[in-house]
Write an enzyme that holds these catalytic residues in place. Sequence first.
Site, short mmCIF file in Angstrom:
data_model
loop_
_atom_site.label_atom_id
_atom_site.label_comp_id
_atom_site.label_asym_id
_atom_site.label_seq_id
_atom_site.Cartn_x
_atom_site.Cartn_y
_atom_site.Cartn_z
N CYS A 179 -11.59 47.90 -6.16
CA CYS A 179 -10.99 47.30 -7.32
C CYS A 179 -11.35 47.09 -8.65
CB CYS A 179 -9.37 47.33 -6.98
SG CYS A 179 -8.17 47.31 -8.01
N HIS A 180 -10.32 47.79 -10.05
CA HIS A 180 -11.62 47.68 -10.83
C HIS A 180 -11.21 45.84 -10.86
CE1 HIS A 180 -13.05 50.19 -13.69
NE2 HIS A 180 -12.92 51.08 -12.71
N THR A 181 -10.31 45.00 -10.66
CA THR A 181 -8.96 44.02 -10.50
C THR A 181 -10.23 43.30 -9.94
OG1 THR A 181 -7.33 44.99 -10.52
CG2 THR A 181 -6.97 42.50 -10.32
N HIS A 210 -8.84 42.63 -2.44
CA HIS A 210 -6.84 42.91 -2.07
C HIS A 210 -6.76 43.91 -2.10
CE1 HIS A 210 -7.93 44.29 -6.30
NE2 HIS A 210 -7.08 44.83 -5.95
N GLU A 211 -7.13 45.35 -2.04
CA GLU A 211 -6.82 46.77 -1.21
C GLU A 211 -6.90 47.22 -0.15
OE1 GLU A 211 -6.79 49.70 -4.78
OE2 GLU A 211 -8.85 50.24 -3.37
N CYS A 214 9.86 36.51 -2.57
CA CYS A 214 10.57 36.08 -2.67
C CYS A 214 12.39 35.26 -2.17
CB CYS A 214 10.40 34.73 -3.22
SG CYS A 214 11.70 34.75 -4.95
N CYS A 240 14.28 34.58 -6.64
CA CYS A 240 14.30 34.18 -8.04
C CYS A 240 15.05 34.82 -8.29
CB CYS A 240 12.76 34.64 -8.23
SG CYS A 240 12.73 37.04 -8.45
N CYS A 249 15.11 38.64 -8.21
CA CYS A 249 15.70 39.32 -6.31
C CYS A 249 17.20 38.83 -6.53
CB CYS A 249 14.56 38.47 -5.56
SG CYS A 249 12.76 38.73 -5.17
N CYS A 264 10.10 40.66 -8.12
CA CYS A 264 9.84 39.77 -7.99
C CYS A 264 9.15 38.68 -8.92
CB CYS A 264 9.61 39.03 -6.95
SG CYS A 264 9.29 37.83 -5.88
N ARG A 323 4.90 35.29 -3.31
CA ARG A 323 4.23 34.26 -2.33
C ARG A 323 2.90 34.42 -1.92
NH1 ARG A 323 8.32 31.36 -4.13
NH2 ARG A 323 10.33 30.63 -2.60
N CYS A 347 -3.00 48.74 -4.04
CA CYS A 347 -2.91 48.19 -5.29
C CYS A 347 -3.32 49.17 -6.36
CB CYS A 347 -4.66 47.34 -5.50
SG CYS A 347 -4.49 47.05 -7.86
N ARG A 363 -12.22 55.50 -5.52
CA ARG A 363 -12.77 54.35 -4.98
C ARG A 363 -14.32 54.54 -3.68
NH1 ARG A 363 -10.27 52.66 -7.63
NH2 ARG A 363 -8.26 51.51 -7.70
#
Length: 361
Positions: free
Chosen positions: A42-44, A63-64, A93, A96, A99, A107, A111, A162, A356
């Site tokens: 991913c670009h992130t 992360h994806e 969570c 918050c 939520c 959120c 977490r 993502c 991708r």
Amino acid sequence: MAHEVRGVIARGKGEPVSVETVVVPDPGPGEALVQVRACGVCHTDLHYRDGGITDDFPFLLGHEAAGVVEAVGPDVTALAPGDFVILNWRAVCGQCRSCLRGRPWYCFDSRNAVQKMTLADGTELTPALGIGAFADKTLVAAGQCTKVDPAADPAAAGLLGCGVMAGIGAALNTGAVTRGDSVAVIGCGGVGDAAIAGARLAGAAKIIAVDIEDRKLEWAKDFGATHTVNSAKTDPVAAIRELTGGFGADVVIEAVGRPETYEQAFYARDLAGTLVLVGVPTPQMKIELPLLEVFGRGGALKSSWYGDCLPSRDFPMLIDLYLQGRLDLAAFVSETIALEEVEAAFDKMHRGEVLRSVVVL
């Protein structure tokens, strides 16, 4: 007992990534150990490598992802070893202010795992988006695991973690596209094409894809674009207006994250229309719009965080649509690669050659 696995590490700003030994602890309270089956590039992740998000090097990228739960912490009851899961970076969570107001998709206190993964010498790693899934195994908060139908191909399913979710959610959740709407999407990479797919799922009557590359516009047609505009050759605002009876689109989704394309999106929407920003800008970027135009045109200017998704609600539903043949997640997978090929995949992504690349483990 700690687990030694391979992981893709970014050690310094702009430096090529490397595959190194990562030490992953057993899960503690509220945590899960996941065997990663596939993870999209991913670009992130590129932003992390280039220091565009934080400077907390070294990073464990990726992360994806989708994978299988190997073990859970002593107090985890909603997951069990063997569960097939998509990882997410919004582990709600439940406590918050968002939520508690019934808006868990916003959120404000998501977490992550408390324990740290490290290099072999003990150096603590910062996992990308709290996940770090360019690795054989990763440690996450249990809430970052969303169970879905195990019949799904991990390479396709993980993309909901993502970019694809961000685009689909920008259309379905943030933009609230509904049947009969006209929709324009500016920027037809992975996120933009996912927004097009989301608009088609919602029943949009007209979906206008805008990009500067004809190759990407051809990809956009495969995901449901009814019309295409090459903005390197044609004024996109004028073209979108012409295609919508002179009025502009009901919903315009900006999937680039640049001031000039945001301004185009602003003027390409109909009166009382909706503009959704899902492209990620850099910290230095600024926009300037006449305040009278902001007031006079009405409607809504929205930003879409992760497609305003609620993983527990959206992931299983989208995987069901994929398995029914109504959402072609596999079409987003341009190639499958090994961990050692992530750096080359960054180059391909930067050149716009792939939607991708997906690491398969």
